[in-house]
Design a protein around this motif. Structure first.
Motif: not given
Length: 228
Positions: A63-70
């Motif tokens: 989820k942390a990665v998803l949060a960094e991608i528009p």
């Protein structure tokens, strides 16, 4: 499947398997645009890359990665019939795709990637990793190789074809995944390959990436799309 990324330039496609900085650097030498297949997004961020699209079922992205991608760069494809590599490869239209991060410790994942590569034999895609570059041979291909270069050929179907420039020619042979293969052949100089049907994997030393890219882009011959 809907085309998500359409490019007139080569695309670097990043998977969630083993990946090195050298892989990223070499892929970007030929492809400045970056797309991630599902968990490959984590690799992208780790190497300072923001993929213009992330494609997959999103079952392996923190989820942390998803949060960094528009959000407008996230394309979730929920079906479970195909791999994330397959989903991404079918969703990208480009003159050439260089895949990195599709090998590693999981042999089943690597075999699935090769299966997807063959299923998309009408595209131009090179997998880079470890000591090798791997791609599906088009109907005809001219490789400008130095003598003694390793040229391994592995059939993913029953295939016949012809060759010049190989120490052990292919003419008159029937190659098959459950029969005779063509691994560990050797170039005697420039190599010309032609095959009667799709499914032949060409495996060259990593140092031949540039020549593989050149040769594939120079070849006008294409297999028909799967199911055509």
């Amino acid at each position: 499947m809907t085309v998500i990324v359409e490019s007139l330039e080569p695309i670097a496609l990043v998977g969630a398997g083993s990946l090195t900085k050298a892989d990223v650097i070499e892929a970007q030498t030929f492809a400045s645009r970056v797309v991630a297949a599902d968990g490959g997004a984590a690799h992208c961020l780790a190497f300072g890359l923001l993929p213009e699209a992330v494609i997959g079922d999103f079952d392996s992205i923190p989820k942390a990665v998803l949060a960094e991608i528009p959000a407008d760069r996230l394309f979730q494809v929920s079906e479970q019939e195909t791999t994330d590599f397959d989903k991404a490869l079918r969703s990208v239209t480009a003159p050439l795709t260089i895949g990195i991060g599709f090998g590693g410790a999981r042999v089943d994942h690597f075999l699935a990637a090769l299966n997807s590569l063959v299923r998309a034999a009408n595209t131009r895609c090179v997998l880079l990793g470890g000591e090798d570059v791997i791609f599906v041979c088009p109907p005809e291909l001219q490789l400008e190789l130095e003598a003694d270069t390793r040229v391994s050929l592995f059939p993913m179907a029953d295939i016949t074809g012809r060759s010049t420039g190989l120490e052990w020619p292919l003419d008159g042979l029937r190659l098959s995944p459950s029969g005779r293969a063509g691994t560990s052949n050797t170039a005697t100089g420039p190599v010309h390959l032609s095959f009667d049907n799709p499914g032949m994997l060409v495996i060259l030393p990593r140092a031949c990436l540039s020549e593989a890219v050149r040769a594939l882009q120079a070849s006008d011959a294409r297999w028909p799309a799967l199911g055509a």
